[in-house]
Design an enzyme around this catalytic site. Structure first.
Site, mmCIF file in Angstrom:
data_model
loop_
_atom_site.group_PDB
_atom_site.id
_atom_site.type_symbol
_atom_site.label_atom_id
_atom_site.label_comp_id
_atom_site.label_asym_id
_atom_site.label_seq_id
_atom_site.Cartn_x
_atom_site.Cartn_y
_atom_site.Cartn_z
ATOM 1 N N ARG A 23 0.857 -1.191 0.000
ATOM 2 C CA ARG A 23 0.000 0.000 0.000
ATOM 3 C C ARG A 23 0.895 1.243 0.000
ATOM 4 O O ARG A 23 1.942 1.250 0.624
ATOM 5 C CB ARG A 23 -0.859 -0.027 1.260
ATOM 6 C CG ARG A 23 -1.855 1.067 1.408
ATOM 7 C CD ARG A 23 -2.749 0.840 2.627
ATOM 8 N NE ARG A 23 -3.633 -0.299 2.391
ATOM 9 C CZ ARG A 23 -3.931 -1.229 3.300
ATOM 10 N NH1 ARG A 23 -3.428 -1.168 4.516
ATOM 11 N NH2 ARG A 23 -4.749 -2.209 3.003
ATOM 12 N N ASN A 87 -0.046 -0.326 13.331
ATOM 13 C CA ASN A 87 0.423 -1.426 12.498
ATOM 14 C C ASN A 87 1.598 -2.114 13.181
ATOM 15 O O ASN A 87 2.568 -1.451 13.550
ATOM 16 C CB ASN A 87 0.903 -0.904 11.141
ATOM 17 C CG ASN A 87 -0.192 -0.263 10.340
ATOM 18 O OD1 ASN A 87 -1.137 -0.920 9.933
ATOM 19 N ND2 ASN A 87 -0.079 1.041 10.111
ATOM 20 N N ASP A 103 4.690 -4.574 6.630
ATOM 21 C CA ASP A 103 3.451 -4.714 7.398
ATOM 22 C C ASP A 103 3.243 -6.200 7.703
ATOM 23 O O ASP A 103 3.202 -7.025 6.798
ATOM 24 C CB ASP A 103 2.290 -4.174 6.562
ATOM 25 C CG ASP A 103 0.959 -4.226 7.277
ATOM 26 O OD1 ASP A 103 0.609 -5.300 7.817
ATOM 27 O OD2 ASP A 103 0.249 -3.219 7.295
ATOM 28 N N ASP A 105 0.545 -7.539 9.211
ATOM 29 C CA ASP A 105 -0.896 -7.831 9.323
ATOM 30 C C ASP A 105 -1.506 -7.510 10.677
ATOM 31 O O ASP A 105 -2.602 -6.977 10.738
ATOM 32 C CB ASP A 105 -1.230 -9.287 8.964
ATOM 33 C CG ASP A 105 -0.759 -9.656 7.572
ATOM 34 O OD1 ASP A 105 -1.045 -8.900 6.637
ATOM 35 O OD2 ASP A 105 -0.083 -10.683 7.444
ATOM 36 N N ASP A 107 -2.685 -5.733 13.889
ATOM 37 C CA ASP A 107 -2.952 -4.329 14.154
ATOM 38 C C ASP A 107 -3.573 -4.191 15.532
ATOM 39 O O ASP A 107 -4.315 -5.076 15.974
ATOM 40 C CB ASP A 107 -3.943 -3.765 13.122
ATOM 41 C CG ASP A 107 -3.438 -3.921 11.702
ATOM 42 O OD1 ASP A 107 -2.399 -3.326 11.368
ATOM 43 O OD2 ASP A 107 -4.084 -4.648 10.917
ATOM 44 N N ASP A 120 -6.738 -8.994 13.185
ATOM 45 C CA ASP A 120 -6.132 -9.695 12.045
ATOM 46 C C ASP A 120 -5.146 -10.801 12.396
ATOM 47 O O ASP A 120 -4.232 -11.099 11.627
ATOM 48 C CB ASP A 120 -5.474 -8.692 11.084
ATOM 49 C CG ASP A 120 -6.470 -7.664 10.556
ATOM 50 O OD1 ASP A 120 -7.644 -8.030 10.383
ATOM 51 O OD2 ASP A 120 -6.074 -6.516 10.323
#
EC number: 3.6.1.15
Length: 176
Positions: A23, A87, A103, A105, A107, A120
């Site tokens: 992202r 994050n 990242d 995943d 959070d 997550d």
């Protein structure tokens, strides 16, 4: 590692463990930039997903990155208070006018009353298996989640009273 200067416009890029781009936040104004800490802000910025989809952030956000912690913190200013999205990630690097991190995943979503939820874990397990995360990484990430939870409970760093508001006021001086 060099640091961005206050007032500069940079991108934020998150990657996955296997190296693929996850992202991109197209525009973030640097409010503080050192080799250890970058604090930035954005509002209604374009975000591009790895599959090409795009969206625009809905509210002002203060972004906190630290070069020694395996997390970053986004404080979003909403009508009902400050919401935090944290994050669990690699420490950042700054290169090519971009903050870059992996990242992982997981959070931590923190509400205005400072309660929080870990999100997550299922997605993390899938990617851990798919990308063969080493066992030591699992320990590092969960230790950093515990550190992050302590920060929330102790109102430390970006969770301290006035932190987000103070940096948002500085952001407004760059926007107008």
């Amino acid at each position: 590692m060099t640091a961005p200067s206050a007032g500069s416009d940079i991108q934020i890029k998150s990657y996955k463990h296997d190296g693929h781009l996850h992202r991109v936040w197209e525009s973030t104004i640097v409010l503080k930039g050192t080799e250890q800490v970058i604090i930035g802000a954005n509002d209604k910025t374009l975000v591009v997903e790895s599959d090409g989809r795009t969206w625009i952030t809905r509210e002002p956000a203060i972004c906190y990155f630290h070069a020694k912690h395996w997390f970053n913190v986004i404080g979003m200013l909403r009508n009902d208070g400050i919401h935090y999205y944290c994050n669990i990630s690699s420490p950042f690097v700054f290169e090519e006018n971009s903050i870059k991190y992996i990242d992982y995943d997981l959070d931590l979503k923190v509400y205005p009353d400072m309660t929080y939820d870990l999100l997550d874990e299922d997605e993390y397990q899938i990617h851990r298996d798919k990308m063969n995360y080493p066992g030591v990484l699992d320990r590092i990430l969960y230790n950093n989640i515990a550190d992050l939870q302590r920060w929330v409970q102790q109102r430390k760093g970006p969770f301290s009273p006035g932190f987000v508001d103070q940096w948002y006021e500085r952001f407004l001086t760059y926007r107008f």
